[in-house]
Design a protein around this motif. Structure first.
Motif, PDB file in Angstrom:
ATOM      1  N   SER A 139      -7.984  -8.727  10.043  1.00  0.00           N
ATOM      2  CA  SER A 139      -8.280  -9.909   9.241  1.00  0.00           C
ATOM      3  C   SER A 139      -7.141 -10.922   9.285  1.00  0.00           C
ATOM      4  CB  SER A 139      -8.532  -9.500   7.787  1.00  0.00           C
ATOM      5  OG  SER A 139      -7.362  -8.909   7.235  1.00  0.00           O
ATOM      6  N   GLY A 140      -5.997 -10.507   9.852  1.00  0.00           N
ATOM      7  CA  GLY A 140      -4.837 -11.388   9.912  1.00  0.00           C
ATOM      8  C   GLY A 140      -3.832 -11.107   8.816  1.00  0.00           C
ATOM      9  N   GLU A 141      -4.245 -10.340   7.813  1.00  0.00           N
ATOM     10  CA  GLU A 141      -3.331 -10.003   6.723  1.00  0.00           C
ATOM     11  C   GLU A 141      -2.269  -9.003   7.202  1.00  0.00           C
ATOM     12  OE1 GLU A 141      -3.286 -11.458   3.967  1.00  0.00           O
ATOM     13  OE2 GLU A 141      -5.240 -12.459   3.915  1.00  0.00           O
ATOM     14  N   VAL A 142      -1.081  -9.129   6.617  1.00  0.00           N
ATOM     15  CA  VAL A 142      -0.003  -8.180   6.894  1.00  0.00           C
ATOM     16  C   VAL A 142       0.356  -7.483   5.583  1.00  0.00           C
ATOM     17  CG1 VAL A 142       2.369  -7.851   7.666  1.00  0.00           C
ATOM     18  CG2 VAL A 142       0.909  -9.529   8.800  1.00  0.00           C
ATOM     19  N   ALA A 143       0.393  -6.172   5.597  1.00  0.00           N
ATOM     20  CA  ALA A 143       0.726  -5.404   4.397  1.00  0.00           C
ATOM     21  C   ALA A 143       1.864  -4.445   4.715  1.00  0.00           C
ATOM     22  CB  ALA A 143      -0.498  -4.632   3.906  1.00  0.00           C
ATOM     23  N   THR A 144       2.552  -3.977   3.680  1.00  0.00           N
ATOM     24  CA  THR A 144       3.507  -2.887   3.862  1.00  0.00           C
ATOM     25  C   THR A 144       2.826  -1.608   3.400  1.00  0.00           C
ATOM     26  OG1 THR A 144       4.468  -3.144   1.647  1.00  0.00           O
ATOM     27  CG2 THR A 144       5.485  -4.391   3.448  1.00  0.00           C
ATOM     28  N   ILE A 145       3.022  -0.551   4.140  1.00  0.00           N
ATOM     29  CA  ILE A 145       2.436   0.741   3.768  1.00  0.00           C
ATOM     30  C   ILE A 145       3.549   1.775   3.711  1.00  0.00           C
ATOM     31  CG2 ILE A 145       1.807   1.188   6.198  1.00  0.00           C
ATOM     32  CD1 ILE A 145      -0.635   2.764   5.058  1.00  0.00           C
ATOM     33  N   SER A 146       3.634   2.502   2.616  1.00  0.00           N
ATOM     34  CA  SER A 146       4.733   3.434   2.375  1.00  0.00           C
ATOM     35  C   SER A 146       4.223   4.860   2.245  1.00  0.00           C
ATOM     36  CB  SER A 146       5.494   3.059   1.099  1.00  0.00           C
ATOM     37  OG  SER A 146       5.996   1.744   1.185  1.00  0.00           O
ATOM     38  N   ASP A 147       4.909   5.779   2.909  1.00  0.00           N
ATOM     39  CA  ASP A 147       4.652   7.198   2.734  1.00  0.00           C
ATOM     40  C   ASP A 147       5.530   7.692   1.596  1.00  0.00           C
ATOM     41  OD1 ASP A 147       3.710   9.719   3.112  1.00  0.00           O
ATOM     42  OD2 ASP A 147       4.743  10.107   5.000  1.00  0.00           O
ATOM     43  N   THR A 148       5.054   8.638   0.818  1.00  0.00           N
ATOM     44  CA  THR A 148       5.822   9.132  -0.326  1.00  0.00           C
ATOM     45  C   THR A 148       5.880  10.654  -0.297  1.00  0.00           C
ATOM     46  OG1 THR A 148       3.843   9.197  -1.728  1.00  0.00           O
ATOM     47  CG2 THR A 148       5.149   7.177  -1.769  1.00  0.00           C
ATOM     48  N   VAL A 149       6.733  11.202  -1.140  1.00  0.00           N
ATOM     49  CA  VAL A 149       6.867  12.652  -1.230  1.00  0.00           C
ATOM     50  C   VAL A 149       5.532  13.263  -1.646  1.00  0.00           C
ATOM     51  CG1 VAL A 149       7.650  12.539  -3.627  1.00  0.00           C
ATOM     52  CG2 VAL A 149       8.213  14.535  -2.252  1.00  0.00           C
ATOM     53  N   GLY A 150       5.192  14.387  -1.031  1.00  0.00           N
ATOM     54  CA  GLY A 150       3.939  15.060  -1.373  1.00  0.00           C
ATOM     55  C   GLY A 150       3.989  15.664  -2.757  1.00  0.00           C
ATOM     56  N   PHE A 151       2.852  15.659  -3.437  1.00  0.00           N
ATOM     57  CA  PHE A 151       2.761  16.261  -4.762  1.00  0.00           C
ATOM     58  C   PHE A 151       2.336  17.724  -4.619  1.00  0.00           C
ATOM     59  CE2 PHE A 151       1.421  11.841  -6.498  1.00  0.00           C
ATOM     60  CZ  PHE A 151       2.725  11.405  -6.359  1.00  0.00           C
ATOM     61  N   ILE A 152       2.498  18.460  -5.691  1.00  0.00           N
ATOM     62  CA  ILE A 152       2.090  19.860  -5.709  1.00  0.00           C
ATOM     63  C   ILE A 152       1.848  20.256  -7.159  1.00  0.00           C
ATOM     64  CG2 ILE A 152       4.398  20.892  -5.952  1.00  0.00           C
ATOM     65  CD1 ILE A 152       3.475  23.017  -3.883  1.00  0.00           C
ATOM     66  N   ILE A 197       0.862  -1.184   0.000  1.00  0.00           N
ATOM     67  CA  ILE A 197       0.000   0.000   0.000  1.00  0.00           C
ATOM     68  C   ILE A 197       0.900   1.236   0.000  1.00  0.00           C
ATOM     69  CG2 ILE A 197      -1.794   1.263   1.255  1.00  0.00           C
ATOM     70  CD1 ILE A 197      -2.478  -1.392   2.660  1.00  0.00           C
ATOM     71  N   ALA A 198       0.536   2.240  -0.781  1.00  0.00           N
ATOM     72  CA  ALA A 198       1.294   3.498  -0.796  1.00  0.00           C
ATOM     73  C   ALA A 198       0.357   4.670  -0.525  1.00  0.00           C
ATOM     74  CB  ALA A 198       2.001   3.688  -2.138  1.00  0.00           C
ATOM     75  N   LEU A 199       0.824   5.591   0.290  1.00  0.00           N
ATOM     76  CA  LEU A 199       0.091   6.825   0.558  1.00  0.00           C
ATOM     77  C   LEU A 199       0.539   7.871  -0.449  1.00  0.00           C
ATOM     78  CD1 LEU A 199       0.524   6.944   4.447  1.00  0.00           C
ATOM     79  CD2 LEU A 199      -1.520   6.251   3.204  1.00  0.00           C
ATOM     80  N   VAL A 200      -0.412   8.469  -1.142  1.00  0.00           N
ATOM     81  CA  VAL A 200      -0.095   9.557  -2.061  1.00  0.00           C
ATOM     82  C   VAL A 200      -1.005  10.739  -1.723  1.00  0.00           C
ATOM     83  CG1 VAL A 200       0.630   8.006  -3.916  1.00  0.00           C
ATOM     84  CG2 VAL A 200      -1.738   8.766  -3.816  1.00  0.00           C
ATOM     85  N   GLY A 201      -0.654  11.893  -2.223  1.00  0.00           N
ATOM     86  CA  GLY A 201      -1.506  13.044  -1.980  1.00  0.00           C
ATOM     87  C   GLY A 201      -0.753  14.347  -2.097  1.00  0.00           C
ATOM     88  N   TYR A 202      -1.510  15.413  -2.075  1.00  0.00           N
ATOM     89  CA  TYR A 202      -0.929  16.750  -2.141  1.00  0.00           C
ATOM     90  C   TYR A 202      -0.105  16.979  -0.883  1.00  0.00           C
ATOM     91  CZ  TYR A 202      -1.009  21.335  -4.449  1.00  0.00           C
ATOM     92  OH  TYR A 202      -0.681  22.465  -5.163  1.00  0.00           O
ATOM     93  N   THR A 203       0.929  17.755  -0.991  1.00  0.00           N
ATOM     94  CA  THR A 203       1.778  18.001   0.162  1.00  0.00           C
ATOM     95  C   THR A 203       0.977  18.620   1.315  1.00  0.00           C
ATOM     96  OG1 THR A 203       3.811  19.097   0.951  1.00  0.00           O
ATOM     97  CG2 THR A 203       2.508  20.267  -0.711  1.00  0.00           C
ATOM     98  N   ASN A 204       1.266  18.174   2.513  1.00  0.00           N
ATOM     99  CA  ASN A 204       0.639  18.656   3.739  1.00  0.00           C
ATOM    100  C   ASN A 204      -0.819  18.201   3.896  1.00  0.00           C
ATOM    101  OD1 ASN A 204       1.241  19.962   6.170  1.00  0.00           O
ATOM    102  ND2 ASN A 204       0.233  21.849   5.546  1.00  0.00           N
ATOM    103  N   ALA A 205      -1.164  17.087   3.229  1.00  0.00           N
ATOM    104  CA  ALA A 205      -2.529  16.561   3.350  1.00  0.00           C
ATOM    105  C   ALA A 205      -2.700  15.701   4.600  1.00  0.00           C
ATOM    106  CB  ALA A 205      -2.897  15.743   2.117  1.00  0.00           C
TER     107      ALA A 205
END
Length: 372
Positions: free
Chosen positions: A244-257, A201-209
């Motif tokens: 649910s028992g599932e294990v995922a990796t979640i990554s933060d990324t550089v904010g977009f603008i 899983i990756a987190l994306v979004g505008y900077t400072n969201a």
């Protein structure tokens, strides 16, 4: 004259209105102010110009003289433009205004230079700055440094910028080699995660969201959180264990603008691969920001440029604690497929996790039916 590096530089913002609607212009000026403050400037005034860009001075010689008078009166150190300037426009403006001139790309690059902490982040920023400098070179050798330091001067430094085109090209090639070595290590780590069947899983979004705040809450970690633009530059990955028992990796990324310099997109390719290679994207949106619709469009454009727009995406409206009930109801009605939460207070997190579990289960079923 800049007395000390620790003292904030006094800045005048110059914003070209063109055919922007009043609300769009107001939001753009607010964003430019936030960028300047993040870079360390103190805003002492702003100047707007309705006319189309002038080829010689961008704002016209008359408006440039006006800015020069304001700068003299307010003892400004720096003039920050919301658009990109050509080298000749910048040189002509500096002759008239007699202050350091910084355009939008240079401003964003400066913020990235301040924010980069890891070796990879610093390499990526230097590559972006050198590529930007290379595109602005004319003739055999050009003095690109600015004496006295300050906004727009951080990063590669004087000795790396005061070289000819060939020298900058060689430096970029060496930096690319270093980045490729780092990328090989990351790809090995990614292969191991894929072998273990970890859902990405990756987190994306505008900077400072609020992406980093959400990452901290979901994974009980302590990633840097600041109320500033581009607080996170380096990719941060954590494990997320679901009920649910599932294990995922979640990554933060550089904010977009809006108008993210293409030099940065290219330089941060390895970081942004976290987005392209994810199984699920959480598009974090600041629901309290009046310009959130324009920010959504900006993020979607970058996702398309990265060829990541076809991935599974859950829109996540954050900061709903700052909204009135009527505004929240309207938002829920308009975006029925989205999650609504406050990462700061924890409200709505369970709703998001249920949606994530549903997407993971669907994704895993697709993996089984199509093992390729």
């Amino acid at each position: 004259m800049i007395e000390q590096e620790s003292k904030k530089e006094r800045a005048i913002l110059v914003f070209l209105l063109e055919d922007r609607k009043p609300k769009e212009a107001e939001d753009g000026l607010i964003e430019l102010s936030e960028l300047a403050k993040t870079a360390g400037a103190e805003i002492v005034s702003h100047v707007t110009q309705r006319a189309l860009p002038d080829t010689k001075t961008f704002i016209g010689s008359g408006k440039a003289q006006e800015v020069a008078l304001i700068a003299e009166e307010l003892d400004a150190d720096i003039i920050i433009f919301n658009e990109d300037l050509t080298p000749s426009q910048q040189a002509n403006l500096e002759k008239i205004i007699k202050r350091r001139i910084v355009d939008r790309t240079t401003l964003i690059l400066d913020i990235f230079a301040q924010r980069a902490k890891t070796k990879e982040g610093k390499i990526q920023v230097e590559m972006a700055q050198l590529t930007h400098a290379l595109s602005r070179l004319k003739g055999k050798g050009v003095m690109l440094s600015r004496l006295g330091g300050g906004i727009g001067t951080r990063g590669p430094g004087e000795t790396k910028l005061e070289v000819e085109r060939r020298g900058i090209g060689k430096r970029i090639a060496r930096l690319k080699d270093e980045l490729e070595r780092i990328e090989r290590v990351r790809k090995t780590q990614k292969k191991q995660r894929v072998k273990r069947g970890l859902y990405r899983i990756a987190l994306v979004g505008y900077t400072n969201a609020g992406k980093s705040t959400l990452l901290n809450v979901l994974t009980d970690s302590n990633v840097l959180v600041e109320d500033k633009l581009f607080a996170t530059l380096d990719p941060t990955s954590r494990r997320l264990r679901l009920l649910s028992g599932e294990v995922a990796t979640i990554s933060d990324t550089v904010g977009f603008i809006r108008g993210l310099p293409h030099h940065l997109v290219a330089a941060f390719k390895s970081t942004l691969e976290e987005v392209v290679e994810a199984d699920l994207l959480l598009h974090v949106i600041d629901g309290s920001n009046p310009a959130f619709e324009q920010q959504i469009i900006a993020v979607e454009k970058i996702l398309k440029d990265l060829k990541a727009f076809g991935l599974r995406i859950i829109p996540v409206f954050n900061k709903i604690d700052l909204l009135e009930n009527e505004a929240l109801l309207k938002l829920r009605s308009a975006y029925a497929d989205a999650a609504f939460l406050s990462a700061k207070s924890g409200v709505g997190l369970s709703e998001l996790l249920e949606m994530v579990i549903g997407e993971i289960e669907e994704g895993l079923r697709e993996r089984v039916s199509d093992p390729s």
